[in-house]
Design a protein around this motif. Structure first.
Motif, short mmCIF file in Angstrom:
data_model
loop_
_atom_site.label_atom_id
_atom_site.label_comp_id
_atom_site.label_asym_id
_atom_site.label_seq_id
_atom_site.Cartn_x
_atom_site.Cartn_y
_atom_site.Cartn_z
N SER A 119 50.81 27.81 7.85
CA SER A 119 50.39 27.54 9.12
C SER A 119 48.73 27.80 9.26
O SER A 119 48.27 26.98 10.12
CB SER A 119 50.87 28.50 10.13
OG SER A 119 50.41 29.84 10.09
N LEU A 120 48.32 28.49 8.29
CA LEU A 120 46.79 28.74 8.40
C LEU A 120 46.07 27.57 7.49
O LEU A 120 44.83 27.45 7.82
CB LEU A 120 46.32 29.93 7.97
CG LEU A 120 46.73 31.16 8.72
CD1 LEU A 120 46.35 32.61 7.96
CD2 LEU A 120 45.86 31.08 9.97
N LEU A 125 41.24 24.09 5.98
CA LEU A 125 40.58 22.75 5.63
C LEU A 125 39.64 22.16 6.30
O LEU A 125 38.66 21.70 6.15
CB LEU A 125 41.96 21.74 5.35
CG LEU A 125 42.84 22.05 4.20
CD1 LEU A 125 44.07 21.05 4.19
CD2 LEU A 125 42.12 22.13 2.79
N ILE A 126 40.06 22.34 7.77
CA ILE A 126 39.05 22.03 8.86
C ILE A 126 37.76 22.76 8.79
O ILE A 126 36.67 21.94 8.72
CB ILE A 126 39.77 21.93 10.25
CG1 ILE A 126 40.86 20.97 10.51
CG2 ILE A 126 38.63 21.90 11.36
CD1 ILE A 126 41.67 21.10 11.67
N ALA A 129 35.80 21.34 5.83
CA ALA A 129 35.10 19.95 5.97
C ALA A 129 33.98 20.09 6.78
O ALA A 129 33.01 19.42 6.62
CB ALA A 129 36.21 19.06 6.48
N ILE A 130 34.08 21.01 7.75
CA ILE A 130 33.07 21.20 8.78
C ILE A 130 31.65 21.58 7.90
O ILE A 130 30.56 21.30 8.10
CB ILE A 130 33.30 22.12 9.95
CG1 ILE A 130 34.31 21.34 10.77
CG2 ILE A 130 32.02 22.54 10.75
CD1 ILE A 130 34.63 22.32 11.97
N ILE A 131 32.09 22.50 6.91
CA ILE A 131 30.75 23.16 6.41
C ILE A 131 30.26 22.29 5.39
O ILE A 131 28.99 21.94 5.12
CB ILE A 131 31.36 24.59 5.55
CG1 ILE A 131 31.54 25.48 6.34
CG2 ILE A 131 30.13 24.85 4.49
CD1 ILE A 131 32.38 26.72 5.86
N LEU A 132 31.15 21.38 4.63
CA LEU A 132 30.59 20.19 3.81
C LEU A 132 29.68 19.27 4.71
O LEU A 132 28.61 18.72 4.15
CB LEU A 132 31.76 19.62 3.31
CG LEU A 132 31.39 18.18 2.47
CD1 LEU A 132 30.57 18.75 1.32
CD2 LEU A 132 32.76 17.73 1.70
N ILE A 133 29.99 18.80 5.62
CA ILE A 133 29.36 18.00 6.58
C ILE A 133 27.86 18.36 6.88
O ILE A 133 27.02 17.96 7.02
CB ILE A 133 30.26 17.54 7.66
CG1 ILE A 133 31.23 16.64 7.41
CG2 ILE A 133 29.19 16.76 8.71
CD1 ILE A 133 32.16 16.38 8.78
N ILE A 134 27.96 19.85 7.47
CA ILE A 134 26.90 20.75 7.72
C ILE A 134 25.93 20.28 6.41
O ILE A 134 24.50 20.33 6.54
CB ILE A 134 26.96 21.91 8.46
CG1 ILE A 134 27.68 21.87 9.40
CG2 ILE A 134 25.57 22.61 8.23
CD1 ILE A 134 28.23 23.09 10.26
N GLY A 135 26.19 20.85 5.40
CA GLY A 135 25.57 20.77 4.15
C GLY A 135 24.99 19.44 3.56
O GLY A 135 23.90 19.40 3.49
N ILE A 136 25.81 18.17 4.08
CA ILE A 136 25.21 16.93 3.75
C ILE A 136 24.19 16.57 4.73
O ILE A 136 23.10 16.14 4.16
CB ILE A 136 26.30 16.00 3.96
CG1 ILE A 136 27.37 16.16 2.79
CG2 ILE A 136 25.67 14.43 3.80
CD1 ILE A 136 28.61 15.47 2.59
N ILE A 137 24.27 17.00 6.19
CA ILE A 137 23.17 16.69 6.97
C ILE A 137 21.97 17.47 6.62
O ILE A 137 20.71 17.04 6.63
CB ILE A 137 23.54 16.86 8.40
CG1 ILE A 137 24.79 16.19 8.65
CG2 ILE A 137 22.50 16.92 9.20
CD1 ILE A 137 25.55 16.50 10.09
N TRP A 138 21.99 18.75 6.16
CA TRP A 138 20.77 19.61 5.99
C TRP A 138 20.24 18.98 4.61
O TRP A 138 19.14 18.87 4.68
CB TRP A 138 21.25 20.99 5.63
CG TRP A 138 20.32 21.87 5.17
CD1 TRP A 138 19.42 22.47 6.19
CD2 TRP A 138 19.56 22.29 3.97
NE1 TRP A 138 18.35 23.28 5.49
CE2 TRP A 138 18.64 23.23 4.18
CE3 TRP A 138 20.19 21.70 2.67
CZ2 TRP A 138 17.87 23.68 2.92
CZ3 TRP A 138 19.53 22.34 1.54
CH2 TRP A 138 18.11 23.24 1.72
N ALA A 139 20.89 18.53 3.54
CA ALA A 139 20.08 18.08 2.54
C ALA A 139 19.37 16.82 2.63
O ALA A 139 18.35 16.48 2.35
CB ALA A 139 21.17 17.58 1.41
N LEU A 140 20.04 15.86 3.88
CA LEU A 140 19.15 14.63 4.26
C LEU A 140 17.97 14.84 4.84
O LEU A 140 17.11 14.25 4.81
CB LEU A 140 20.39 13.70 5.04
CG LEU A 140 21.42 13.21 4.39
CD1 LEU A 140 22.52 12.49 5.30
CD2 LEU A 140 21.04 12.01 3.27
#
Length: 303
Positions: A119-120, A125-126, A129-140
């Motif tokens: 159940s966790l 996974l969510i 995914a949020i951490i990965l998106i933040i990392g991509i934005i920061w790199a850009l």
């Protein structure tokens, strides 16, 4: 035994509960004397006779409860016209636990560790995914900032050596000041987040309210404060079985209980929930009892 109507069941439960509270007894005390499982005693107090194992037990359980709180059991049974059909008790699922209490049916399914882990997984996974998106934005953003700085440097006019040195020194000092301010703000935010208590949503089932994801400070004891506007009996037990508090809180009194930093949760049993206020730290814990007097609260912690 003919089926009692709801009003009569409520009257029986209320009179037994009032007799118990007048003697200063807890449901654990009644269980110890009668050997009747505590959730059946709670069902009787709530007038929920349909929660008992069967019609055979209604008269027997009420009689034992009345005796335990000092009432005349025969008169009590007669006054409330409690009758029992000539049926045998259903002992198909009966068993005796290590605490010498007989239990008949009403076993609860306990979710396994695998079920809880499953159940966790969506939440994990969510979060990833949020951490990965933040990392991509920061790199850009960092890449764009670096390209802009390089373009500005190449288009700068020639200045004297002393002016360049002075500009670099000023820029370095400003950047150092900004870094220090940002670092301080980040540390302050982390410290505030670390001590923040988040209750999360509650869920009411039967006569119990459950908070399954309370966030508490790590490696730090937490204060639970009880405030009563009238006399109220309550017992607070750690998930490992240790009793943190057991007693009657007088009207107008406050009681502070230390929740250990290692605790994963506590269970509250309340004898007069309408007059009790509960806080974790500075956060109000809503009991959601909707007027029910005998109530339970199950608080599970995340650290």
């Amino acid at each position: 035994m003919s089926q009692m109507n709801e009003e009569r069941n409520q009257t029986i439960g209320q009179e037994l509960q009032e007799a118990r509270l007048e003697k200063g007894l807890s449901l654990d005390d009644i269980q110890q004397v009668t050997k009747i499982q505590k959730r059946y005693l709670q069902a009787i107090e709530n007038g929920q006779f349909d929660q008992l194992p069967g019609p055979f037990y209604e008269r027997a359980f009420v009689r034992q409860y009345a005796n335990a709180v000092g009432l005349d059991a025969d008169s009590f049974i007669k006054d409330h016209a409690i009758e029992t059909k000539d049926v045998a008790p259903d002992l198909e699922k009966a068993h005796v636990d290590a605490d010498n209490v007989t239990r008949a049916g009403m076993r609860k399914e306990v979710p396994s560790t695998a079920d809880r882990t499953k159940s966790l997984m969506p939440k994990v996974l969510i979060g990833a995914a949020i951490i990965l998106i933040i990392g991509i934005i920061w790199a850009l953003v960092a890449s764009f900032a670096g390209a802009t700085r390089s373009q500005n440097d190449s288009s700068s006019v020639s200045v004297t050596s002393s002016a360049v040195s002075e500009q670099k020194a000023s820029s370095s000092a400003a950047k150092s000041s900004e870094d220090e301010a940002a670092k301080k703000a980040s540390e302050e935010k982390k410290a505030a987040d670390k001590d923040t208590i988040k209750l999360g949503p509650s869920q009411v089932t039967g006569n119990t309210v459950k908070y399954s994801g309370i966030e508490l400070p790590q490696n730090k004891d937490t204060d639970m404060t009880l405030n009563a506007t009238a006399d109220v009996w309550t017992q607070i037990t750690d998930v490992n079985g240790g009793v943190l508090y057991n007693g009657t809180l007088k009207a107008g009194a406050n009681q502070v209980i230390k929740i250990p930093a290692t605790s994963k949760g506590v269970t509250m049993q309340i004898g007069n929930a309408n007059v009790l206020k509960v806080k974790l730290g500075q956060e109000d814990v809503k009991l959601d009892n909707n007027g029910t007097i005998v109530w339970n609260a199950n608080l599970q912690f995340k650290r």
